[in-house]
Write a protein that holds these residues in place. Structure first.
Motif, PDB file in Angstrom:
ATOM      1  N   PHE A   1      62.086  10.023 -71.695  1.00  0.00           N
ATOM      2  CA  PHE A   1      62.202  10.363 -70.447  1.00  0.00           C
ATOM      3  C   PHE A   1      61.257  11.130 -68.962  1.00  0.00           C
ATOM      4  CE2 PHE A   1      65.266  10.338 -74.336  1.00  0.00           C
ATOM      5  CZ  PHE A   1      65.726   9.453 -73.862  1.00  0.00           C
ATOM      6  N   ASP A   2      60.247  10.062 -69.218  1.00  0.00           N
ATOM      7  CA  ASP A   2      59.966  10.354 -67.528  1.00  0.00           C
ATOM      8  C   ASP A   2      59.629   9.171 -66.885  1.00  0.00           C
ATOM      9  OD1 ASP A   2      57.821  11.842 -66.123  1.00  0.00           O
ATOM     10  OD2 ASP A   2      56.438  11.111 -67.910  1.00  0.00           O
ATOM     11  N   PRO A   3      61.160   8.872 -66.143  1.00  0.00           N
ATOM     12  CA  PRO A   3      62.210   9.690 -66.340  1.00  0.00           C
ATOM     13  C   PRO A   3      62.672   8.255 -66.469  1.00  0.00           C
ATOM     14  CG  PRO A   3      61.795   8.476 -64.163  1.00  0.00           C
ATOM     15  CD  PRO A   3      60.429   8.106 -64.670  1.00  0.00           C
ATOM     16  N   VAL A   4      64.464   9.177 -66.628  1.00  0.00           N
ATOM     17  CA  VAL A   4      65.442   8.231 -67.233  1.00  0.00           C
ATOM     18  C   VAL A   4      65.720   7.096 -66.454  1.00  0.00           C
ATOM     19  CG1 VAL A   4      67.212   9.505 -66.310  1.00  0.00           C
ATOM     20  CG2 VAL A   4      67.364   7.877 -67.557  1.00  0.00           C
ATOM     21  N   THR A   5      65.749   5.541 -66.718  1.00  0.00           N
ATOM     22  CA  THR A   5      65.905   4.682 -66.694  1.00  0.00           C
ATOM     23  C   THR A   5      67.321   4.026 -66.060  1.00  0.00           C
ATOM     24  OG1 THR A   5      65.094   3.236 -68.042  1.00  0.00           O
ATOM     25  CG2 THR A   5      63.107   4.346 -67.040  1.00  0.00           C
ATOM     26  N   MET A   6      67.158   3.310 -65.602  1.00  0.00           N
ATOM     27  CA  MET A   6      68.759   1.733 -65.918  1.00  0.00           C
ATOM     28  C   MET A   6      68.900   1.312 -67.802  1.00  0.00           C
ATOM     29  SD  MET A   6      70.278   2.656 -62.953  1.00  0.00           S
ATOM     30  CE  MET A   6      71.956   1.740 -63.288  1.00  0.00           C
ATOM     31  N   GLY A   7      67.692   0.996 -67.912  1.00  0.00           N
ATOM     32  CA  GLY A   7      67.681   1.236 -69.545  1.00  0.00           C
ATOM     33  C   GLY A   7      68.263   1.950 -70.461  1.00  0.00           C
ATOM     34  N   HIS A   8      67.387   3.477 -70.715  1.00  0.00           N
ATOM     35  CA  HIS A   8      67.766   4.273 -70.856  1.00  0.00           C
ATOM     36  C   HIS A   8      69.955   4.311 -70.827  1.00  0.00           C
ATOM     37  CE1 HIS A   8      63.498   6.449 -70.625  1.00  0.00           C
ATOM     38  NE2 HIS A   8      63.898   5.783 -71.718  1.00  0.00           N
ATOM     39  N   LEU A   9      69.807   4.404 -69.500  1.00  0.00           N
ATOM     40  CA  LEU A   9      71.360   4.626 -69.404  1.00  0.00           C
ATOM     41  C   LEU A   9      72.087   3.797 -69.602  1.00  0.00           C
ATOM     42  CD1 LEU A   9      71.502   6.053 -65.524  1.00  0.00           C
ATOM     43  CD2 LEU A   9      71.540   7.428 -68.451  1.00  0.00           C
ATOM     44  N   ASP A  10      71.552   2.051 -69.884  1.00  0.00           N
ATOM     45  CA  ASP A  10      72.327   1.321 -70.563  1.00  0.00           C
ATOM     46  C   ASP A  10      72.996   1.721 -72.464  1.00  0.00           C
ATOM     47  OD1 ASP A  10      73.441  -1.347 -71.579  1.00  0.00           O
ATOM     48  OD2 ASP A  10      71.105  -1.854 -72.057  1.00  0.00           O
ATOM     49  N   ILE A  11      71.655   2.074 -72.758  1.00  0.00           N
ATOM     50  CA  ILE A  11      71.576   2.196 -74.067  1.00  0.00           C
ATOM     51  C   ILE A  11      73.112   3.616 -74.557  1.00  0.00           C
ATOM     52  CG2 ILE A  11      70.255   3.488 -76.369  1.00  0.00           C
ATOM     53  CD1 ILE A  11      69.822  -0.006 -76.109  1.00  0.00           C
ATOM     54  N   ILE A  12      72.662   4.508 -73.758  1.00  0.00           N
ATOM     55  CA  ILE A  12      73.182   6.412 -73.849  1.00  0.00           C
ATOM     56  C   ILE A  12      74.350   5.701 -73.558  1.00  0.00           C
ATOM     57  CG2 ILE A  12      73.535   8.300 -72.801  1.00  0.00           C
ATOM     58  CD1 ILE A  12      70.635   8.200 -71.701  1.00  0.00           C
ATOM     59  N   GLY A  13      74.656   4.912 -72.240  1.00  0.00           N
ATOM     60  CA  GLY A  13      76.066   5.053 -71.915  1.00  0.00           C
ATOM     61  C   GLY A  13      77.187   4.106 -73.272  1.00  0.00           C
ATOM     62  N   ARG A  14      76.388   3.052 -74.059  1.00  0.00           N
ATOM     63  CA  ARG A  14      77.003   2.364 -74.891  1.00  0.00           C
ATOM     64  C   ARG A  14      77.029   2.666 -76.225  1.00  0.00           C
ATOM     65  NH1 ARG A  14      73.018  -1.971 -74.288  1.00  0.00           N
ATOM     66  NH2 ARG A  14      73.998  -3.684 -76.323  1.00  0.00           N
ATOM     67  N   ALA A  15      76.135   4.180 -76.527  1.00  0.00           N
ATOM     68  CA  ALA A  15      76.114   5.198 -77.485  1.00  0.00           C
ATOM     69  C   ALA A  15      76.878   5.906 -78.016  1.00  0.00           C
ATOM     70  CB  ALA A  15      74.637   5.184 -78.017  1.00  0.00           C
ATOM     71  N   SER A  16      77.458   5.882 -76.247  1.00  0.00           N
ATOM     72  CA  SER A  16      79.069   7.291 -75.857  1.00  0.00           C
ATOM     73  C   SER A  16      79.983   6.736 -76.523  1.00  0.00           C
ATOM     74  CB  SER A  16      77.925   7.992 -74.410  1.00  0.00           C
ATOM     75  OG  SER A  16      79.148   6.603 -73.130  1.00  0.00           O
ATOM     76  N   LYS A  17      80.497   5.593 -76.394  1.00  0.00           N
ATOM     77  CA  LYS A  17      81.201   5.178 -76.300  1.00  0.00           C
ATOM     78  C   LYS A  17      81.515   4.761 -78.191  1.00  0.00           C
ATOM     79  CE  LYS A  17      81.720   2.287 -72.337  1.00  0.00           C
ATOM     80  NZ  LYS A  17      81.322   1.299 -71.941  1.00  0.00           N
TER      81      LYS A  17
ATOM     82  N   ARG B   1      62.928  16.807 -66.022  1.00  0.00           N
ATOM     83  CA  ARG B   1      63.887  15.156 -66.797  1.00  0.00           C
ATOM     84  C   ARG B   1      65.259  15.820 -67.501  1.00  0.00           C
ATOM     85  NH1 ARG B   1      58.886  14.081 -71.393  1.00  0.00           N
ATOM     86  NH2 ARG B   1      57.473  15.735 -69.898  1.00  0.00           N
ATOM     87  N   ILE B   2      64.740  16.728 -67.665  1.00  0.00           N
ATOM     88  CA  ILE B   2      66.508  17.573 -68.598  1.00  0.00           C
ATOM     89  C   ILE B   2      67.268  17.728 -67.542  1.00  0.00           C
ATOM     90  CG2 ILE B   2      67.131  19.264 -69.744  1.00  0.00           C
ATOM     91  CD1 ILE B   2      65.082  19.590 -71.502  1.00  0.00           C
ATOM     92  N   ASP B   3      67.210  18.436 -66.345  1.00  0.00           N
ATOM     93  CA  ASP B   3      67.705  18.466 -65.559  1.00  0.00           C
ATOM     94  C   ASP B   3      68.476  16.488 -64.802  1.00  0.00           C
ATOM     95  OD1 ASP B   3      68.849  20.234 -63.430  1.00  0.00           O
ATOM     96  OD2 ASP B   3      67.945  18.945 -61.665  1.00  0.00           O
ATOM     97  N   MET B   4      67.073  15.802 -64.907  1.00  0.00           N
ATOM     98  CA  MET B   4      67.829  14.903 -64.522  1.00  0.00           C
ATOM     99  C   MET B   4      68.708  14.100 -64.947  1.00  0.00           C
ATOM    100  SD  MET B   4      64.579  13.042 -62.366  1.00  0.00           S
ATOM    101  CE  MET B   4      63.480  13.442 -63.096  1.00  0.00           C
ATOM    102  N   LEU B   5      68.385  13.767 -66.808  1.00  0.00           N
ATOM    103  CA  LEU B   5      69.358  13.250 -67.723  1.00  0.00           C
ATOM    104  C   LEU B   5      71.107  13.916 -67.300  1.00  0.00           C
ATOM    105  CD1 LEU B   5      66.649  13.524 -70.768  1.00  0.00           C
ATOM    106  CD2 LEU B   5      68.433  11.097 -69.792  1.00  0.00           C
ATOM    107  N   THR B   6      70.811  14.940 -67.467  1.00  0.00           N
ATOM    108  CA  THR B   6      72.448  15.818 -67.304  1.00  0.00           C
ATOM    109  C   THR B   6      73.361  15.589 -66.274  1.00  0.00           C
ATOM    110  OG1 THR B   6      70.971  17.707 -68.696  1.00  0.00           O
ATOM    111  CG2 THR B   6      73.247  18.389 -67.241  1.00  0.00           C
ATOM    112  N   ALA B   7      72.190  15.345 -65.321  1.00  0.00           N
ATOM    113  CA  ALA B   7      72.816  14.806 -63.502  1.00  0.00           C
ATOM    114  C   ALA B   7      73.683  13.652 -63.858  1.00  0.00           C
ATOM    115  CB  ALA B   7      72.197  15.160 -62.393  1.00  0.00           C
ATOM    116  N   VAL B   8      72.685  12.814 -63.783  1.00  0.00           N
ATOM    117  CA  VAL B   8      73.147  10.938 -64.303  1.00  0.00           C
ATOM    118  C   VAL B   8      74.108  11.167 -65.615  1.00  0.00           C
ATOM    119  CG1 VAL B   8      71.228  10.525 -62.829  1.00  0.00           C
ATOM    120  CG2 VAL B   8      70.996  10.042 -65.983  1.00  0.00           C
ATOM    121  N   THR B   9      73.895  11.200 -67.133  1.00  0.00           N
ATOM    122  CA  THR B   9      74.968  11.204 -67.974  1.00  0.00           C
ATOM    123  C   THR B   9      76.295  12.245 -67.626  1.00  0.00           C
ATOM    124  OG1 THR B   9      73.955  12.713 -69.116  1.00  0.00           O
ATOM    125  CG2 THR B   9      73.265  10.529 -68.839  1.00  0.00           C
TER     126      THR B   9
END
Ligand code: PNS
Length: 175
Positions: free
Chosen positions: A25-41, A65-73
């Motif tokens: 996650f250096d850094p988190v991308t929209m591709g990561h967020l797509d997977i994380i968001g779908r997995a969270s369901k 990286r943790i700070d950005m991930l925490t904010a965007v998720t």
């Protein structure tokens, strides 16, 4: 250190169904967020585990990286962010996580991911769920984002606005 929300609720049987999304996650991308968001369901709780890899140079520190991930998720409500070093299977065992979720962008990802999934399963029995990436992001990886941004290419559709801001600031510092 672990950050994030406390929106986790166990299923009807009282068991919290938990899965991990590991990566650099250096850094988190929209591709990561797509997977994380779908997995969270699909799970009660998703743990994003950021690999601490001292031998690999990174643009952002693990804390950044943790700070950005925490904010965007934060909007997902059942995602928390942590870091790990060593073997992912040991992290999973220590945190009672039976499933690893991995995004597959293209067939070329599959060979490598399959061997890791098989190795991880052989080590501790942890399962790996492969989730096809949204085709919109099938070309996307953090290293490409960094390279394009370094040379002033437009990455605004590839990372969340917060990351875009921090990326520009970090690249400016390095110029
Ligand atoms: O975002 P990345 O760098 O592609 O993520 C790779 C990661 C962190 C998921 C992978 O390298 C990993 O799990 N590393 C931890 C070390 C480990 O468990 N290695 C054995 C894999 S079979």
């Amino acid at each position: 250190m672990s950050t994030g929300t406390a929106g986790t609720a166990p299923g009807a049987d009282g068991v919290v169904r938990r899965a991990v999304c590991p990566g650099s996650f250096d850094p988190v991308t929209m591709g990561h967020l797509d997977i994380i968001g779908r997995a969270s369901k699909l799970y009660d709780e998703i743990v994003i585990a950021v690999l601490v890899n001292k031998s690999k140079s990174s643009l952002f520190s693990v804390e950044e990286r943790i700070d950005m991930l925490t904010a965007v998720t934060a909007e997902y409500g059942n995602v928390r962010v942590d870091s790990f070093h060593g073997l992912l299977v040991h992290y999973c065992e220590a945190h009672d996580i039976p499933v690893i979720v991995k995004g597959i962008r293209a067939v070329s990802d599959f060979d490598y991911e399959l061997t890791m999934a098989q190795m991880n399963h052989g080590l501790t029995g942890v399962e790996t769920l492969f989730m096809p990436t949204n085709p919109e992001f099938s070309f996307l990886r953090s290293s490409l984002v960094k390279e394009v941004a370094t040379w002033d290419g437009d990455v605004s559709r590839l990372v969340p606005p917060l990351v875009l801001e921090r990326l520009a600031a970090r690249l400016d510092e390095r110029r």
